[in-house]
Design a protein around this motif. Structure first.
Motif, PDB file in Angstrom:
ATOM      1  N   MET A 298       0.820  -1.227   0.000  1.00  0.00           N
ATOM      2  CA  MET A 298       0.000   0.000   0.000  1.00  0.00           C
ATOM      3  C   MET A 298       0.847   1.267   0.000  1.00  0.00           C
ATOM      4  SD  MET A 298      -3.362  -0.896   2.233  1.00  0.00           S
ATOM      5  CE  MET A 298      -4.198   0.573   1.688  1.00  0.00           C
ATOM      6  N   GLU A 310      -6.979  -4.652   0.515  1.00  0.00           N
ATOM      7  CA  GLU A 310      -6.518  -3.279   0.253  1.00  0.00           C
ATOM      8  C   GLU A 310      -7.706  -2.357  -0.035  1.00  0.00           C
ATOM      9  OE1 GLU A 310      -2.136  -4.422  -1.611  1.00  0.00           O
ATOM     10  OE2 GLU A 310      -3.793  -3.937  -2.954  1.00  0.00           O
ATOM     11  N   ARG A 314      -8.962   0.860   2.253  1.00  0.00           N
ATOM     12  CA  ARG A 314      -9.150   2.237   1.770  1.00  0.00           C
ATOM     13  C   ARG A 314     -10.553   2.745   2.098  1.00  0.00           C
ATOM     14  NH1 ARG A 314      -4.808   4.013  -1.129  1.00  0.00           N
ATOM     15  NH2 ARG A 314      -3.480   2.326  -1.888  1.00  0.00           N
ATOM     16  N   GLU A 318     -11.262   6.038   4.372  1.00  0.00           N
ATOM     17  CA  GLU A 318     -11.856   7.231   3.770  1.00  0.00           C
ATOM     18  C   GLU A 318     -13.296   7.440   4.221  1.00  0.00           C
ATOM     19  OE1 GLU A 318     -11.200   6.736  -0.459  1.00  0.00           O
ATOM     20  OE2 GLU A 318      -9.031   6.541  -0.156  1.00  0.00           O
ATOM     21  N   HIS A 336      -7.452  11.054  -1.386  1.00  0.00           N
ATOM     22  CA  HIS A 336      -6.996   9.678  -1.531  1.00  0.00           C
ATOM     23  C   HIS A 336      -6.181   9.275  -0.300  1.00  0.00           C
ATOM     24  CE1 HIS A 336      -3.514  11.880  -3.263  1.00  0.00           C
ATOM     25  NE2 HIS A 336      -2.829  10.930  -2.661  1.00  0.00           N
ATOM     26  N   THR A 337      -5.983   7.962  -0.187  1.00  0.00           N
ATOM     27  CA  THR A 337      -5.243   7.449   0.974  1.00  0.00           C
ATOM     28  C   THR A 337      -3.765   7.321   0.624  1.00  0.00           C
ATOM     29  OG1 THR A 337      -7.171   6.124   1.492  1.00  0.00           O
ATOM     30  CG2 THR A 337      -5.163   5.542   2.642  1.00  0.00           C
ATOM     31  N   HIS A 358      -1.150   5.937   7.950  1.00  0.00           N
ATOM     32  CA  HIS A 358      -2.214   6.018   6.935  1.00  0.00           C
ATOM     33  C   HIS A 358      -2.812   7.424   6.966  1.00  0.00           C
ATOM     34  CE1 HIS A 358      -1.792   1.740   7.580  1.00  0.00           C
ATOM     35  NE2 HIS A 358      -2.713   1.438   6.702  1.00  0.00           N
TER      36      HIS A 358
END
Ligand SMILES: C[S@@+](CC[C@H](N)C(=O)[O-])C[C@H]1O[C@@H](n2cnc3c(N)ncnc32)[C@H](O)[C@@H]1O
Length: 416
Positions: A298, A310, A314, A318, A336-337, A358
């Protein structure tokens, strides 16, 4: 102390006889057993020949009454469960309700750190977590590891079978692990055993409570924030009123998710974990090559399809922001991550650890905000660090994943 002649009953003895009868201790034999005295003493109490109780008799009576109340509570709980018509009671600490968390999220949304406690507290976040678990995260291996560690603690005498026990789990989620531990410990027949689940996610707390109740133990579910809340749930624990041991557990790398491990141990857990109590951490291990960690992918620029874990990760990260955006009637943010490795900085201060940080990146606003720390530890570095904070390590149990790589370790330490 017994006096020779009989007289009016002392008020203390009268109160004792009255209280014992109200708690269902009717016969002289039962009363003598509760107080740890011979049956002759009961005659003396009733006749008024005893005006004052010996110090050790009073202590035994206090313990006996407390034990009786616990038994009655347990009976009431078991009875309540069979007749509760599907109702489940949980306690919500001031400041940790979903509304309070939503307000905190709103107040902090422009900060550079939000943190993991906002990820699961609403039902969508809880669902995303459950999906992540289902999407193949080697959960079966981690459950086996917890069970093996519980058995080792029992076999090695780290868990004292003669004392009552509170297992307090911080961030249990759906508490599948706590249910396994509960089953092992319940079989020991301790004087009492209670499981306290402390989580800000009510949806997960509800599943967790049901999972643990199936193991026929007393479960106390608290919707409470262990990082920032007042920890007032501690007053409800049986060990707040009775002599017994606490195990404070943080399983599933929750310890590696907190904002600051040292603040947690020094400032938050110091009141919860008393000398002689145990801290049980299940943490992710730092692999020899960081590239071998499943999270490493990631950190790389997206290439092709995301794997199911994955994609779920996300969505999980988010989700809170996207839902907040939608609730305020805004156009969806361009976000976005970003996952990146941090080491030797203020976010990974335990020697040998590193942090998969993150973040949410807001391109238009030219800023980023951290949603989650996910640290990896070196066992000896973490053990030494805990020793320095007044803990003595009692057990370390490594756990292999489905490919036989040791990815997780249980570390159990006693507060000196
Ligand atoms: C990763 S999940 C569950 C991990 C679980 N112990 C396991 O082993 O699978 C982390 C849990 O911690 C809870 N949590 C995170 N921060 C918290 C906080 N400050 N106070 C209470 N619960 C928190 C979340 O709501 C979530 O249920």
């Amino acid at each position: 102390m017994a006096k020779k002649g009989a007289g009016p009953k002392s008020q203390l003895v009268d109160l004792l006889l009255h209280t014992a009868a109200a708690l269902g201790v009717e016969s002289d034999r039962e009363l003598a057993a509760l107080a740890g005295v011979s049956i002759d003493n009961i005659d003396n109490w009733k006749s008024g020949a005893t005006q004052e109780l010996k110090v050790q008799t009073l202590a035994a009576i206090k313990d006996g009454l407390a034990q009786r109340i616990l038994e009655l509570r347990e009976q009431a709980r078991a009875l309540g469960e069979s007749h509760d018509g599907g109702l489940l009671a949980l306690e919500i600490e001031e400041g940790s309700s979903p509304v309070a968390l939503q307000r905190q999220f709103h107040d902090r949304v422009t900060w550079d750190y939000l943190g993991h406690r906002f990820l699961y507290f609403d039902s969508q976040g809880a669902l995303a977590w459950e999906n992540l678990m289902r999407a193949g995260c080697d959960q079966g291996c981690w459950l086996k590891g917890v069970d093996a560690c519980a058995q080792q603690l029992i076999d090695d005498g780290v868990i004292d079978k003669r004392r009552g026990l509170d297992l307090i789990s911080l961030g249990p989620g759906e508490a599948a692990k706590e249910a396994l531990i509960a089953a092992r410990i319940a079989a020991l027949g301790l004087p009492w055993f209670a499981v306290a689940l402390v989580d800000v996610s009510i949806p997960l707390l509800v599943s967790g409570t049901k999972a643990c109740r199936k193991r026929a133990v007393q479960v106390l579910p608290f919707c409470a924030d262990f990082e920032e809340g007042p920890l007032s749930f501690a007053r409800r624990l049986p060990t707040a009123h009775h002599n017994g041991v606490r195990i404070v557990a943080m399983l599933g790398n929750v310890f590696g998710n907190v904002r600051d491990e040292e603040v947690l141990i020094r400032e938050r857990l110091s009141s919860l974990i008393r000398p002689g109590d145990l801290l049980w951490l299940e943490v992710a291990l730092r692999l020899e090559r960081v590239e071998d960690d499943p999270l490493f992918r990631m950190t790389l620029p997206a290439r092709g399809e995301l794997t199911a874990p994955e994609a779920n990760r996300r969505l999980l990260l988010e989700g809170p922001y996207r839902r907040w955006d939608a609730a305020h009637g805004r156009r969806p943010s361009d976000l976005h991550t970003r996952v990146w490795v941090r080491e030797n900085d203020e976010t990974s201060r335990v020697p040998g650890s590193l942090n998969f940080c993150h973040d949410l990146v807001f391109e238009e606003q030219r800023r980023a905000c951290t949603m989650l720390y996910s640290r990896r530890y070196d066992v000896s570095g973490l053990s030494r660090w805990l020793e320095g904070l007044g803990y003595a390590v009692q057990a370390t149990v490594p756990v292999p994943d489905s490919q036989k790589r040791e990815r997780v370790v249980h570390l159990v330490a006693r507060k000196r």
